[in-house]
Structure formats: structure tokens, C-alpha cells
Design an enzyme around this catalytic site. Structure first.
Site, mmCIF file in Angstrom:
data_model
loop_
_atom_site.group_PDB
_atom_site.id
_atom_site.type_symbol
_atom_site.label_atom_id
_atom_site.label_comp_id
_atom_site.label_asym_id
_atom_site.label_seq_id
_atom_site.Cartn_x
_atom_site.Cartn_y
_atom_site.Cartn_z
ATOM 1 N N CYS A 105 0.980 -1.244 -0.095
ATOM 2 C CA CYS A 105 -0.039 -0.017 0.006
ATOM 3 C C CYS A 105 1.064 1.221 0.052
ATOM 4 O O CYS A 105 1.770 1.243 0.942
ATOM 5 C CB CYS A 105 -0.856 -0.006 1.187
ATOM 6 S SG CYS A 105 -1.768 1.520 1.371
ATOM 7 N N GLU A 135 3.927 -6.017 8.378
ATOM 8 C CA GLU A 135 4.288 -4.667 8.296
ATOM 9 C C GLU A 135 5.394 -3.942 8.990
ATOM 10 O O GLU A 135 6.078 -3.548 8.471
ATOM 11 C CB GLU A 135 2.887 -3.787 8.278
ATOM 12 C CG GLU A 135 3.164 -2.289 8.076
ATOM 13 C CD GLU A 135 1.969 -1.452 8.374
ATOM 14 O OE1 GLU A 135 0.798 -1.670 8.002
ATOM 15 O OE2 GLU A 135 2.398 -0.276 8.845
HETATM 16 O O1 10E Z 1 -3.071 -6.830 9.814
HETATM 17 P P1 10E Z 1 -3.418 -5.766 9.180
HETATM 18 O O2 10E Z 1 -4.593 -5.091 9.547
HETATM 19 O O3 10E Z 1 -2.170 -5.057 8.885
HETATM 20 O O4 10E Z 1 -3.948 -6.096 7.557
HETATM 21 P P2 10E Z 1 -5.045 -6.676 6.704
HETATM 22 O O5 10E Z 1 -4.650 -7.251 5.435
HETATM 23 O O6 10E Z 1 -6.271 -7.128 7.434
HETATM 24 O O7 10E Z 1 -5.722 -5.085 6.252
HETATM 25 C C1 10E Z 1 -5.197 -4.201 5.357
HETATM 26 C C2 10E Z 1 -4.126 -3.439 5.928
HETATM 27 C C3 10E Z 1 -2.748 -3.523 5.434
HETATM 28 C C4 10E Z 1 -2.214 -3.894 4.319
HETATM 29 C C5 10E Z 1 -1.687 -2.906 6.542
HETATM 30 N N1 10E Z 1 -1.607 -1.514 6.222
HETATM 31 FE FE1 SF4 Z 2 -3.047 1.152 3.081
HETATM 32 FE FE2 SF4 Z 2 -3.209 -0.467 5.259
HETATM 33 FE FE3 SF4 Z 2 -4.430 2.092 5.334
HETATM 34 FE FE4 SF4 Z 2 -5.506 0.114 3.746
HETATM 35 S S1 SF4 Z 2 -5.224 -0.275 6.094
HETATM 36 S S2 SF4 Z 2 -4.927 2.211 3.312
HETATM 37 S S3 SF4 Z 2 -3.773 -0.978 3.091
HETATM 38 S S4 SF4 Z 2 -2.171 1.519 5.149
#
Ligand code: 10E
Ligand code: SF4
Length: 343
Positions: A105, A135
Site C-alpha cells: 500500500c 508490516e
Molecule cells: O493485519 P493488518 O490490519 O495490517 O492487515 P489487513 O490485511 O487485515 O488489512 C489491510 C492492511 C494493511 C495492508 C496494512 N496497512
Molecule cells: Fe493502506 Fe493498510 Fe491503510 Fe489500507 S489499512 S489504506 S492497506 S495502510
């Protein structure tokens, strides 16, 4: 009590914004487009986003999820997940002659760039985040010698820095806003000269989903968050809901995981979903609730969202070439193995 029947009091408060953020939408579409453009199999390093249903759906379409680049056959295409990767992963992929598509992202990339810049200026970087999360591993990999992980307020006492006058904090994008501020306050107590990131690292989508569920939670007996157990931002939504007054809160991957017993004595159910969750799963939960008398749904939307991101550049380039070839009557570019995605 008395005259009002339990049924007439049953309602659902549906939080908005919820579900897909711009970074997730882009990453999932990137895998789908890559499958269309280059054909299966397409390898994806780690879960493209932390959602079981999304991963299973893409697997059915021909995506193969691996943990490390060394599992990807030489010369194949690999997509990096939305959570980002350390620079060493790019190097490994290059060595294996993999064609890469980076679905990190842009808002995670922004934090990577902040880390690189502060490391270049020789700051100690205190990265607030959850140990072991992809991340955090990716961001730390940008400057391992300069970055110390701070996993919540209780971890602050363990932090050591080289020079108290050159310390900055950065964070994972999906943390609880309130808990992060507690951590920052505790860090500032210890390091009064601590400086803050140039802009919010906790992204707009994380912040908006938390603001919306707080409003909902204040009026809810039960909050159901749709999301997978390894989804940081989804897990945070349950915590935030409980902190904002929900009497009970649970994370479910889909309606089938809801326990009927949770509904006992409940009149208002709050519903939301994490940033990696397709809305079809929320629809399933709303149907499940409607079948049990919770058919009255009110949307609580404190703000709108409109951000979108363009697809990863490697993919855009190949899709453009394809379109040009189709319209110009030339030969279409072959699959990525013949020079498609970035090497
Ligand atoms: O475990 P997270 O919340 O980081 O990831 P997710 O894939 O559930 O949601 C999207 C978030 C991202 C890609 C981290 N910024
Ligand atoms: Fe980007 Fe993660 Fe935020 Fe979604 S939750 S906008 S993937 S930084």
C-alpha cells in the site's frame, strides 16, 4: 419493563466507513489482473491481505500463496502483499530472477520512506507496532540498525536509545489511535525531545473505521466485527468497540461463526468490518441477524471516503502495452515470463 416486546427493540447499527480500504482494493485487484494478464499460476508472497475469504477466493482463481520468495520457482511472477516487504526481500527476488509486482500500500511505503530518511539523519527510530506483524517486519527492514520496536505502552520502559536528543517515533498503519497516543505519551515522558512523524502513520482508513465504530459501540449491547484473526486492524476494531462502551464484542470471519448465545438480552447489535473484508461477508452477517429479528438496520456514517490508488506500476505498464497492441493491431505482449512484470 413490560409492554415493549423484545422483537420491536431489536435493531442493527451498521458502521460506515467499513470494509475495503484503498490499499486493499488495489492489492486484490492487482492479483486478479495479474491472473488475467499473465495466466495462472501467479505466486503471492504472504497473504495478499489478512482475510481468509479473499485468500481462498484468489487461490481458486490460480494464485499460489507462499511464505518466502525461495518457494517461488525461478523465473515466475511473484506479488508482494499490501503489508510491504523489507528491501532484502526485493534482493532475494532479484537473485531468483523473479518478476515482481509490488502491491505494498502506498501509505505503508510512505512510512518506509520516513524510516529511511530518519535513519539517514542518524535518528533512533521508535517504531510503535505489534511484534511479528508483517508490516512491522517490512518497515524495520528498511533500517534495522536504527529501528527499535515498541509494542504498546507497557513496552516503553524497555526502550533504550543512543542519544535522547535524536529520537523519532513512527508507527504501524493499523494500530488503535488511542492506545498509540498512550504509548507516545509514555515515550515522551521518558524522552522529552522525542519528535513525531511528519504526517499520521496510522492511515485514514484505520482512523475512520475506529471513529465510526466508536459511535456505534456507545449504543450497542453487542458489536460484531467481521474480519480474520490475523488482521491487525480488525482485531483493533473489537478492542476499540469495547473501550467505547459496547457491552460485548466479537470478531468473526463470516456469519457461520456467530454464536446464538451472544444475542441473549441484546437489543442493539453494532456491525462493522476490517479494511481487508469484502462487503459480501457483512451482508451475510446482516442476513443472519435479520433471520433472528434484527432486520432494522441503521447506517451510522460519521465521514465519507473517496481515496483510490492506481494499480502497481509494473502491472499498469503491461496492461497499457496490451491495450496498445490490441488497438494498434500489433502483436500482443506475451505473458510476464516473456518480459512482463518488473525484474
Ligand atoms: O493485519 P493488518 O490490519 O495490517 O492487515 P489487513 O490485511 O487485515 O488489512 C489491510 C492492511 C494493511 C495492508 C496494512 N496497512
Ligand atoms: Fe493502506 Fe493498510 Fe491503510 Fe489500507 S489499512 S489504506 S492497506 S495502510
Amino acid at each position: 419493563m413490560g409492554v415493549m416486546t423484545a422483537t420491536s427493540a431489536r435493531r442493527v447499527l451498521l458502521a460506515a466507513p467499513r470494509g475495503y480500504c484503498a490499499g486493499v482494493d488495489r492489492a486484490v485487484i492487482a492479483v486478479e489482473k495479474a491472473l488475467e494478464q499473465y495466466g495462472a499460476p501467479i505466486y503471492v508472497r504472504k497473504e495478499i491481505v489478512h482475510n481468509k475469504y479473499v485468500v481462498q477466493t484468489l487461490e481458486k482463481k490460480g494464485a499460489i500463496f507462499v511464505d518466502e520468495t525461495e518457494e517461488v520457482p525461478e523465473g515466475s511472477i511473484v506479488i508482494f502483499s499490501a503489508h510491504g516487504v523489507a528491501p532484502v526481500v526485493h534482493e532475494e527476488a532479484k537473485q531468483r530472477q523473479l518478476a515482481t509486482i509490488d502491491a505494498t500500500c502506498p501509505l505503508v511505503t510512505k512510512v518506509h520512506k520516513e524510516a529511511v530518511r530518519f535513519a539517514q539523519d542518524d535518528y533512533d527510530i521508535l517504531l510503535i507496532g505489534h511484534e511479528g506483524h508483517e508490516e512491522v517486519i517490512g518497515t524495520s527492514g528498511e533500517a534495522p540498525d536504527h529501528i527499535t520496536l515498541v509494542d504498546g505502552p507497557d513496552d516503553v520502559k524497555n526502550v533504550e536509545v543512543r542519544d535522547e536528543s535524536k529520537v523519532v517515533w513512527l508507527s504501524q498503519t493499523t494500530l488503535s489511535v488511542d492506545e498509540t497516543m498512550e504509548t507516545v505519551d509514555a515515550l515522551k515522558e521518558r524522552f522529552p525531545q522525542l519528535i513525531s512523524p511528519p504526517s499520521d502513520d496510522i492511515c485514514y482508513a484505520t482512523q475512520n473505521r475506529q471513529t465510526a465504530i466508536k459511535q456505534v459501540a456507545a449504543e450497542s449491547d453487542l458489536v460484531i466485527v467481521v474480519g480474520s484473526k490475523n488482521s491487525s486492524n480488525s482485531v483493533r476494531l473489537v478492542e476499540v468497540a469495547l473501550g467505547a462502551g459496547a457491552k460485548d464484542g466479537h470478531l468473526v470471519d463470516f456469519a457461520g461463526e456467530i454464536d446464538e448465545a451472544w444475542l441473549e438480552g441484546v437489543s442493539t447489535v453494532g456491525v462493522t468490518s476490517g479494511a481487508s473484508v469484502p462487503d459480501v461477508l457483512v451482508e451475510g452477517v446482516l442476513e443472519w441477524l435479520a433471520e433472528r429479528g434484527y432486520g432494522d438496520v441503521e447506517v451510522i456514517q460519521p465521514m465519507q471516503e473517496s481515496l483510490t490508488f492506481s494499480l502497481p506500476k509494473e502491472l499498469r505498464r503491461d496492461l497499457r502495452a496490451e491495450a496498445a497492441a490490441a488497438s494498434g493491431g500489433g502483436t500482443a505482449t506475451g505473458n510476464a515470463a516473456a518480459g512482463g512484470a518488473e525484474r
